[in-house]
Design an enzyme around this catalytic site. Structure first.
Site, mmCIF file in Angstrom:
data_model
loop_
_atom_site.group_PDB
_atom_site.id
_atom_site.type_symbol
_atom_site.label_atom_id
_atom_site.label_comp_id
_atom_site.label_asym_id
_atom_site.label_seq_id
_atom_site.Cartn_x
_atom_site.Cartn_y
_atom_site.Cartn_z
ATOM 1 N N ASP A 235 34.174 18.174 11.541
ATOM 2 C CA ASP A 235 35.021 17.453 10.711
ATOM 3 C C ASP A 235 35.004 16.026 10.687
ATOM 4 O OD1 ASP A 235 37.407 18.355 8.466
ATOM 5 O OD2 ASP A 235 38.083 16.526 9.941
ATOM 6 N N TYR A 385 41.648 9.371 5.503
ATOM 7 C CA TYR A 385 40.945 9.898 4.254
ATOM 8 C C TYR A 385 40.686 8.518 3.319
ATOM 9 C CZ TYR A 385 40.874 14.628 5.434
ATOM 10 O OH TYR A 385 40.768 15.737 6.057
ATOM 11 N N HIS A 441 35.742 26.682 10.604
ATOM 12 C CA HIS A 441 35.997 25.128 10.459
ATOM 13 C C HIS A 441 36.414 24.674 11.867
ATOM 14 C CE1 HIS A 441 36.064 21.323 8.859
ATOM 15 N NE2 HIS A 441 37.449 21.044 9.234
#
Length: 466
Positions: A235, A385, A441
């Site tokens: 990630d 983000y 993930h």
């Protein structure tokens, strides 16, 4: 089909031309700022360099009482009849999670687990960076043992807690590979919390992106006496690890990732062209094994659409979302646990409980939620983000190849999947690429034994090249 092939036949030369026009010849390594300042004001820029100080996780009685009160007074939404997780985390299951959290979850025990490894904080560029540091105990026959530093970097919505099942496996020096018995490798492990995550202080000024995190973590390793080391991540940890390998190739012995990060904003037709060709003529692009396991363009597209709604929110208006999540522990748990469900296998959306406990224990995922709740860092973690996807500093690195020895662990149910042939567009020195038939993930927490062995095998492969 014939018409489609004809269109592709015409489109491919055009796409390649555009790709070369926008990318070819652009191999100059961008400059990275040597310093930054993210403290509350500029007064401390000349602060004295201080060594790391010990840190322990300790939630006060008042904080825990407030948490319990909020859980007891949760106002649950209603779910549609006959649905599971197709609309998000089912409120019927959320009631069970809150009940477990409130009445069964043993925070004292989980807090003790968090404090089982030495933790520290050190101020870098005006903010306190939290990290775990585990140094190996030298055995009596240590003359035949190499010790290599490795930094493990988490992502969102995870935390350094993700690595707690991986750490003891990496600390084991017996690999089971008889060809390597004469010289074993042990690790010194450093697990930092990304600034604004976990117990690392959040930046107080706008603009802190993954490139800044890479620089801060480079400074951290040098403070700990390590000029050369390995780096691993998934990630955001993958993005930061890759940037460290690109910006500091002389310091990174090798980079291992379990998530191949897509480009930021720069037009990057290379992967698309290969995927397009591979969709029509698979054997031209992919190996026979890749053909069997790869996802089609249609699957990749719909997976991206289904699972990227959160990203649009966090890349545009993260503070709005944070207002609700930072106030409601039940809402925070729902937001995070839904990711641990669908990001472990998209088919989990059809399970009444999201199949969460098929991959993790409820205590494991609630401990991760507790880190966000106690630190109050959910807002700053989501803000990462926006800083990344609006950063002009990160974009030029899209076209810079990763030249240091690289390892890629490709787990079957990862969100973004790239075959080796696609990954080679970014990584020019892949020494190990492993396809795993299971795992998603959150591989470090879900399948730590697979990830640990792949990391160790990668490091052994790199060391054998010296």
């Amino acid at each position: 089909m014939a018409v489609l092939k004809f269109v592709v036949f015409l489109a491919i030369p055009l796409a390649i031309s555009i790709y070369c026009f926008t990318n070819c010849g652009n191999e100059e390594i961008p400059k990275i700022e040597e310093d930054g300042w993210w403290g509350r004001d500029s007064a401390g820029q000349g602060a004295v360099d201080r060594p790391p100080v010990p840190f322990v996780v300790k939630a006060s009685n008042a904080t825990l009482a407030d948490l319990r009160s909020r859980l007891e007074n949760t106002r649950f939404p209603s779910s549609l009849d006959g649905t599971a997780f197709e609309y998000g985390l089912n409120s019927d299951y959320l009631r069970k999670v809150v009940s477990h959290w409130k009445d069964t979850f043993n925070w004292d025990a989980q807090q003790a687990k968090l404090n089982a490894y030495p933790q520290f904080k050190v101020n870098i560029e005006g903010i306190d960076i939290h990290f775990v540091r585990i140094q190996p105990n030298k055995p009596s026959n240590s003359a035949n043992e190499k010790t290599r530093p490795i930094m493990l970097i988490h992502g969102w919505p995870g935390s350094y807690w993700e690595f707690y099942k991986l750490i003891p496996l990496l600390m084991e020096t017996k690999s089971g590979d008889k060809t390597n018995e004469k010289e074993s490798i042990s690790f010194e492990i450093i697990c930092p919390s990304i600034p604004g995550y976990g117990f690392s202080e959040a930046p107080h000024k706008p603009g802190f992106d993954a490139l800044d995190a890479a620089r801060v973590f480079m400074k951290l390793m040098k403070k700990l006496g390590h000029d050369k080391f390995y780096v691993q991540g998934g990630d955001w940890g993958s993005a930061i690890s890759i940037l460290m390998a690109q910006a500091y190739p002389e310091n990174i012995l090798g980079v291992h990732v379990n998530f191949v990060f897509p480009p930021v904003r720069k037009a990057s037709l290379g992967p698309f062209v290969r995927l397009l060709i591979g969709e029509i003529w698979p054997s031209l692009i992919h190996s026979p094994a890749e053909i069997k396991t790869r996802l089609s363009l249609k699957q990749l597209f719909f997976n991206a659409v289904r699972e990227s709604g959160y990203m649009h929110l966090q890349a545009t208006k993260p503070d709005t979302v944070a207002s609700g999540l930072n106030d409601s522990p039940a809402g925070l748990a729902a937001y995070i646990l839904e990711k641990f469900s669908s990001w472990s296998n998209y088919d989990n959306v059809h399970c009444p409980d999201g199949c969460i406990t098929k991959h993790f224990t409820l205590d494991e995922v609630l401990t991760n939620v507790m880190i966000y709740w106690l630190s109050g860092n959910i807002g700053s973690s989501m803000r990462f983000y926006k800083e990344y996807f609006t950063s002009d500093d990160v974009v030029p690195w899209d076209s810079v190849p990763v030249v240091v020895p690289s390892g890629i662990a490709a787990f079957r149910y990862e969100l973004v999947q790239h075959t080796r042939s696609i990954a080679e567009l970014k990584f020019s020195n892949i020494v190990r690429y492993t396809d795993f038939p299971r795992g998603g993930h959150f591989a470090a927490l879900e399948v730590p034994e697979l990830l640990a062995e792949d990391i160790k095998a990668f490091v052994r492969a790199v060391e054998s090249l010296k």
